[in-house]
Write an enzyme that holds these catalytic residues in place. Structure first.
Site, PDB file in Angstrom:
ATOM      1  N   ASP A  71      33.638   2.931   6.633  1.00  0.00           N
ATOM      2  CA  ASP A  71      33.850   4.156   7.406  1.00  0.00           C
ATOM      3  C   ASP A  71      33.522   5.364   6.545  1.00  0.00           C
ATOM      4  O   ASP A  71      33.767   5.362   5.342  1.00  0.00           O
ATOM      5  CB  ASP A  71      35.318   4.285   7.848  1.00  0.00           C
ATOM      6  CG  ASP A  71      35.709   3.212   8.848  1.00  0.00           C
ATOM      7  OD1 ASP A  71      34.802   2.649   9.476  1.00  0.00           O
ATOM      8  OD2 ASP A  71      36.914   2.952   8.962  1.00  0.00           O
ATOM      9  N   ASP A  77      41.236  12.172   4.688  1.00  0.00           N
ATOM     10  CA  ASP A  77      41.537  10.774   4.323  1.00  0.00           C
ATOM     11  C   ASP A  77      41.895  10.699   2.845  1.00  0.00           C
ATOM     12  O   ASP A  77      42.868  10.051   2.444  1.00  0.00           O
ATOM     13  CB  ASP A  77      40.309   9.877   4.551  1.00  0.00           C
ATOM     14  CG  ASP A  77      40.020   9.609   6.013  1.00  0.00           C
ATOM     15  OD1 ASP A  77      40.954   9.404   6.788  1.00  0.00           O
ATOM     16  OD2 ASP A  77      38.813   9.592   6.367  1.00  0.00           O
ATOM     17  N   GLU A 100      41.849   3.505   1.977  1.00  0.00           N
ATOM     18  CA  GLU A 100      40.942   4.337   1.184  1.00  0.00           C
ATOM     19  C   GLU A 100      40.696   3.802  -0.232  1.00  0.00           C
ATOM     20  O   GLU A 100      40.070   4.474  -1.049  1.00  0.00           O
ATOM     21  CB  GLU A 100      41.475   5.775   1.119  1.00  0.00           C
ATOM     22  CG  GLU A 100      41.727   6.404   2.485  1.00  0.00           C
ATOM     23  CD  GLU A 100      40.517   6.339   3.429  1.00  0.00           C
ATOM     24  OE1 GLU A 100      39.375   6.385   2.950  1.00  0.00           O
ATOM     25  OE2 GLU A 100      40.739   6.227   4.650  1.00  0.00           O
ATOM     26  N   GLU A 101      41.224   2.635  -0.544  1.00  0.00           N
ATOM     27  CA  GLU A 101      41.010   2.040  -1.870  1.00  0.00           C
ATOM     28  C   GLU A 101      40.176   0.772  -1.730  1.00  0.00           C
ATOM     29  O   GLU A 101      40.324   0.035  -0.757  1.00  0.00           O
ATOM     30  CB  GLU A 101      42.352   1.680  -2.530  1.00  0.00           C
ATOM     31  CG  GLU A 101      43.330   2.837  -2.683  1.00  0.00           C
ATOM     32  CD  GLU A 101      42.943   3.794  -3.814  1.00  0.00           C
ATOM     33  OE1 GLU A 101      42.039   3.465  -4.611  1.00  0.00           O
ATOM     34  OE2 GLU A 101      43.551   4.884  -3.870  1.00  0.00           O
ATOM     35  N   ASP A 118      47.645   2.935   5.930  1.00  0.00           N
ATOM     36  CA  ASP A 118      46.493   3.671   6.448  1.00  0.00           C
ATOM     37  C   ASP A 118      46.913   5.133   6.303  1.00  0.00           C
ATOM     38  O   ASP A 118      47.698   5.636   7.102  1.00  0.00           O
ATOM     39  CB  ASP A 118      46.251   3.303   7.916  1.00  0.00           C
ATOM     40  CG  ASP A 118      45.067   4.045   8.500  1.00  0.00           C
ATOM     41  OD1 ASP A 118      44.517   4.940   7.815  1.00  0.00           O
ATOM     42  OD2 ASP A 118      44.698   3.746   9.657  1.00  0.00           O
ATOM     43  N   LEU A 120      45.571   8.026   6.720  1.00  0.00           N
ATOM     44  CA  LEU A 120      45.251   8.956   7.793  1.00  0.00           C
ATOM     45  C   LEU A 120      44.543   8.163   8.886  1.00  0.00           C
ATOM     46  O   LEU A 120      43.397   7.760   8.718  1.00  0.00           O
ATOM     47  CB  LEU A 120      44.341  10.071   7.240  1.00  0.00           C
ATOM     48  CG  LEU A 120      44.415  11.435   7.903  1.00  0.00           C
ATOM     49  CD1 LEU A 120      43.762  11.430   9.273  1.00  0.00           C
ATOM     50  CD2 LEU A 120      45.856  11.944   8.012  1.00  0.00           C
ATOM     51  N   ASP A 121      45.277   7.890   9.951  1.00  0.00           N
ATOM     52  CA  ASP A 121      44.714   7.130  11.057  1.00  0.00           C
ATOM     53  C   ASP A 121      44.166   8.102  12.102  1.00  0.00           C
ATOM     54  O   ASP A 121      44.813   9.100  12.424  1.00  0.00           O
ATOM     55  CB  ASP A 121      45.790   6.248  11.694  1.00  0.00           C
ATOM     56  CG  ASP A 121      45.269   5.521  12.910  1.00  0.00           C
ATOM     57  OD1 ASP A 121      44.462   4.588  12.733  1.00  0.00           O
ATOM     58  OD2 ASP A 121      45.629   5.897  14.039  1.00  0.00           O
ATOM     59  N   GLU A 282      47.153  -1.769   9.819  1.00  0.00           N
ATOM     60  CA  GLU A 282      47.187  -1.186  11.164  1.00  0.00           C
ATOM     61  C   GLU A 282      47.899  -2.153  12.127  1.00  0.00           C
ATOM     62  O   GLU A 282      48.968  -1.847  12.647  1.00  0.00           O
ATOM     63  CB  GLU A 282      45.765  -0.867  11.661  1.00  0.00           C
ATOM     64  CG  GLU A 282      45.129   0.275  10.873  1.00  0.00           C
ATOM     65  CD  GLU A 282      43.723   0.656  11.326  1.00  0.00           C
ATOM     66  OE1 GLU A 282      43.438   1.864  11.389  1.00  0.00           O
ATOM     67  OE2 GLU A 282      42.886  -0.237  11.591  1.00  0.00           O
TER      68      GLU A 282
HETATM   69 MN    MN Z   1      43.257   3.803  11.148  1.00  0.00          MN
HETATM   70 MN    MN Z   2      42.503   5.822   8.082  1.00  0.00          MN
END
Ligand code: MN
Ligand code: MN
Length: 354
Positions: A71, A77, A100-101, A118, A120-121, A282
């Site tokens: 993504d 994020d 993010e890792e 997560d 920042l979803d 998630e």
């Molecule tokens: Mn998400």
């Molecule tokens: Mn996210």
């Protein structure tokens, strides 16, 4: 105005006060409760940043990097991940897995928890000012290391929750005995309990799915949606409404508020054969919350909480919400009425009338 609300809010409704029974113990749930407090602090900071919108700079700007799952990373994020990592310093979080890792991080080598987030979803919604969130899952750290800590069934979770940054900022939390809702008072920066023992309403007429992918779905998902669209004239004999926000926390919060079902199924596109959403940070925490609130979550066949990821960013189809709807969709997958030859089709489908 908020002062008045806060004066009337007993101090025993703050998040810290509500977690006190856990904090007093000397076990892994006490560690989980302390880590939740650190995450709540991070969420208050993220909320303040989000509330600034474009005044905080280009939160929705792409950084030029992609995350481990391919993504585009947005500025927010990365900032949300950094804020959470900073808040976890000094907590019992031993292992940290984040969208993010690229790899699992070791934070506190003496800690007894594994935390998956997560940060920042829904980050594609930042610039549109649509609700976004943070999702987290707290597992016991395994003596066998980082992988063993995370690659286990979701039912092993100690705690799970999400924060929704919407018109108000709310934390929906379980430590394995019911689900509570806390609302952030932005003045005091405290989360205050607003509702206890959330239950996903059983009887609702809403479903959420990205219908633009209809042509890629399997027959079971198509049949379920076809039956909803057929409304009063179809086998369900009732009308439904469709919802789609394209922000998992926003969909989840609506379902916790008024029921319904959310589907992000697998489909036939090359990169979507396991759907889109990630199991570890998630689907699993949302499934844990849903179960604690009387709902259910499945990948279409198997309960999400029975699934053990084999990779940090592994995807899964996700269908969750009111348990009656989830079991109906599961039955469409397990006993597909459309496999019958033409004449019995409608008789068979009659089995699914409610
Ligand atoms: Mn998400
Ligand atoms: Mn996210």
């Amino acid at each position: 105005m908020s002062d008045g609300i806060l004066r009337s809010a007993p101090s025993d409704r703050t998040l810290e006060a509500c977690l006190e029974p856990y904090l007093q113990k000397d076990d892994v749930l006490a560690s989980a409760a302390r880590t939740v407090l650190a995450l709540a602090e991070a969420a208050a900071n993220i909320s303040a940043l989000i509330a600034l919108g474009p005044l905080a700079g280009s939160l929705g700007a792409i950084t030029g990097d992609t995350n481990a799952d391919g993504d585009e990373q947005k500025e927010l994020d990365v900032q949300a991940n950094d804020i959470i990592l900073a808040a976890l310093s000094g907590t019992s979080a031993r292992y940290f897995a984040s969208e993010e890792e690229d790899t699992i991080l070791t934070l506190n080598a003496d800690g007894d928890l594994a935390l998956a987030v997560d940060p920042l979803d829904g980050s594609s919604n930042i610039d549109a000012n649509v609700s976004i969130g943070t999702i987290f899952s707290v597992l016991p750290a395994s003596g066998e290391g980082a992988s063993a800590s995370f690659f286990r069934p979701g039912r092993d979770q100690l705690a799970a929750g999400y924060v929704i940054y919407g018109p108000h900022c709310a934390l929906v939390l379980t430590l394995g005995s019911g689900v509570d809702l806390f609302v952030l008072d932005p003045t005091s920066r405290r989360f205050i309990k607003a509702r206890t023992g959330l239950i996903i309403p059983a009887n609702t007429r809403e479903y959420a799915i990205n219908a633009s992918n209809y042509r890629y779905w399997d027959d079971a998902v198509r049949l379920f949606i076809d039956d909803c669209i057929a409304g009063m004239e179809g086998p369900r004999e009732r009308d439904f409404n469709m919802r789609w926000v394209a922000s998992l926390v926003a969909e989840t919060h609506r379902i916790f508020s008024r029921g319904g079902v959310f589907l992000y199924p697998a489909d036939r596109r090359p990169d979507y054969q396991s759907g889109r959403l990630r199991l570890l940070y998630e689907a699993a925490p949302i499934a844990f919350l849903a179960k604690q609130a009387g709902g259910a979550a499945t990948d279409g066949v198997m309960p999400i909480l029975d699934k053990a990821p084999t990779g940090m960013h592994e995807r899964t189809p996700l269908i969750f919400g009111s348990s009656e709807k989830v079991s109906r969709i599961t039955s469409y997958h397990l006993q597909p009425p459309f496999e019958q030859s033409a004449p019995p089709l409608f008789d068979q489908r009659g089995l699914f009338r409610s």
